[in-house]
Design a protein around this motif. Sequence first.
Motif, PDB file in Angstrom:
ATOM      1  N   TYR A   1       0.822  -1.208   0.000  1.00 29.09           N
ATOM      2  CA  TYR A   1       0.000   0.000   0.000  1.00 29.09           C
ATOM      3  C   TYR A   1       0.860   1.263   0.000  1.00 29.09           C
ATOM      4  CZ  TYR A   1      -3.422   3.500   1.183  1.00 29.09           C
ATOM      5  OH  TYR A   1      -4.198   4.626   1.166  1.00 29.09           O
TER       6      TYR A   1
ATOM      7  N   GLU B   1      -9.224  -4.286   8.604  1.00 28.04           N
ATOM      8  CA  GLU B   1      -9.651  -5.163   7.512  1.00 28.04           C
ATOM      9  C   GLU B   1      -9.046  -6.559   7.650  1.00 28.04           C
ATOM     10  OE1 GLU B   1     -11.902  -4.762   5.122  1.00 28.04           O
ATOM     11  OE2 GLU B   1     -12.351  -2.791   5.934  1.00 28.04           O
TER      12      GLU B   1
ATOM     13  N   SER C   1      -6.748 -12.367   1.945  1.00 27.63           N
ATOM     14  CA  SER C   1      -6.385 -11.930   0.602  1.00 27.63           C
ATOM     15  C   SER C   1      -5.807 -10.520   0.614  1.00 27.63           C
ATOM     16  CB  SER C   1      -7.609 -11.967  -0.313  1.00 27.63           C
ATOM     17  OG  SER C   1      -7.321 -11.345  -1.544  1.00 27.63           O
TER      18      SER C   1
ATOM     19  N   LYS D   1      -5.011  -8.827  -2.052  1.00 29.26           N
ATOM     20  CA  LYS D   1      -5.667  -8.081  -3.132  1.00 29.26           C
ATOM     21  C   LYS D   1      -6.988  -7.492  -2.666  1.00 29.26           C
ATOM     22  CE  LYS D   1      -3.659 -10.601  -6.976  1.00 29.26           C
ATOM     23  NZ  LYS D   1      -3.908 -11.508  -8.106  1.00 29.26           N
ATOM     24  N   ALA D   2      -7.757  -8.244  -1.895  1.00 25.70           N
ATOM     25  CA  ALA D   2      -9.050  -7.751  -1.411  1.00 25.70           C
ATOM     26  C   ALA D   2      -8.860  -6.556  -0.486  1.00 25.70           C
ATOM     27  CB  ALA D   2      -9.799  -8.866  -0.696  1.00 25.70           C
TER      28      ALA D   2
ATOM     29  N   LEU E   1      -6.240  -4.503  -0.368  1.00 24.51           N
ATOM     30  CA  LEU E   1      -5.722  -3.371  -1.141  1.00 24.51           C
ATOM     31  C   LEU E   1      -6.817  -2.752  -2.010  1.00 24.51           C
ATOM     32  CD1 LEU E   1      -2.234  -4.816  -2.068  1.00 24.51           C
ATOM     33  CD2 LEU E   1      -2.711  -2.937  -0.490  1.00 24.51           C
ATOM     34  N   ARG E   2      -7.712  -3.584  -2.536  1.00 20.08           N
ATOM     35  CA  ARG E   2      -8.840  -3.072  -3.323  1.00 20.08           C
ATOM     36  C   ARG E   2      -9.736  -2.201  -2.446  1.00 20.08           C
ATOM     37  NH1 ARG E   2     -12.646  -6.712  -3.806  1.00 20.08           N
ATOM     38  NH2 ARG E   2     -11.139  -8.321  -4.288  1.00 20.08           N
ATOM     39  N   LEU E   3     -10.011  -2.653  -1.219  1.00 15.92           N
ATOM     40  CA  LEU E   3     -10.817  -1.862  -0.283  1.00 15.92           C
ATOM     41  C   LEU E   3     -10.119  -0.554   0.075  1.00 15.92           C
ATOM     42  CD1 LEU E   3     -12.102  -4.700   2.047  1.00 15.92           C
ATOM     43  CD2 LEU E   3     -13.484  -3.261   0.554  1.00 15.92           C
TER      44      LEU E   3
ATOM     45  N   THR F   1      -8.017   1.154  -1.861  1.00 15.19           N
ATOM     46  CA  THR F   1      -8.099   2.078  -2.999  1.00 15.19           C
ATOM     47  C   THR F   1      -9.506   2.655  -3.113  1.00 15.19           C
ATOM     48  OG1 THR F   1      -8.468   0.226  -4.514  1.00 15.19           O
ATOM     49  CG2 THR F   1      -6.220   1.043  -4.308  1.00 15.19           C
ATOM     50  N   GLN F   2     -10.537   1.855  -2.803  1.00 16.86           N
ATOM     51  CA  GLN F   2     -11.905   2.376  -2.800  1.00 16.86           C
ATOM     52  C   GLN F   2     -12.073   3.436  -1.716  1.00 16.86           C
ATOM     53  OE1 GLN F   2     -14.386  -1.065  -2.296  1.00 16.86           O
ATOM     54  NE2 GLN F   2     -14.165  -1.727  -4.428  1.00 16.86           N
TER      55      GLN F   2
END
Length: 153
Positions: free
Chosen positions: A94, A116, A127, A129-130, A132-134, A136-137
């Motif tokens: 991140y 998280e 995960s 990726k999950a 990091l996706r959260l 970025t959102q």
Amino acid sequence: MIHFVLLISRQGKTRLTKWYSPYSSKDKNRIVREVGNMVLNRSPKLCNFLEWKDNKVISRRYASLYFVTCVDKADNELLHLEIIHHFVEILDRYFGNVCELDLIFNFHKAYYILDELLIAGELQESSKKAILRLMTQEDALQDNPQEGNRSDL
């Protein structure tokens, strides 16, 4: 179960604390001081696992920070070392090679990542990726708060 997570600098300054068991503020300060001294005064050649009261303290040093967790005596130490490593990898991805200053100036993001990853002292999301996706959102919502309120019907 994880009772608490501490991030302590080599100088002994606490950079992050997360408590999953109820303690009074006086006990929290005493615990941070006791556990911090135990971890900081330990030789780097010794094991990362310590017996402390009725629990185990698991620590790992990354650069200038010690990542410390306190877990039940019956828990698997290697699993918790892996959780610490997982947390560091997510922080690294991140922030892009995370350092102590990233955690000082963006402590709210470090707490968000930890929230998280762990809930109630147990691993919630494995995960990267999950998470990091959260993140970025969440960053996109902070950059454009109007888009979060808009509903497309």
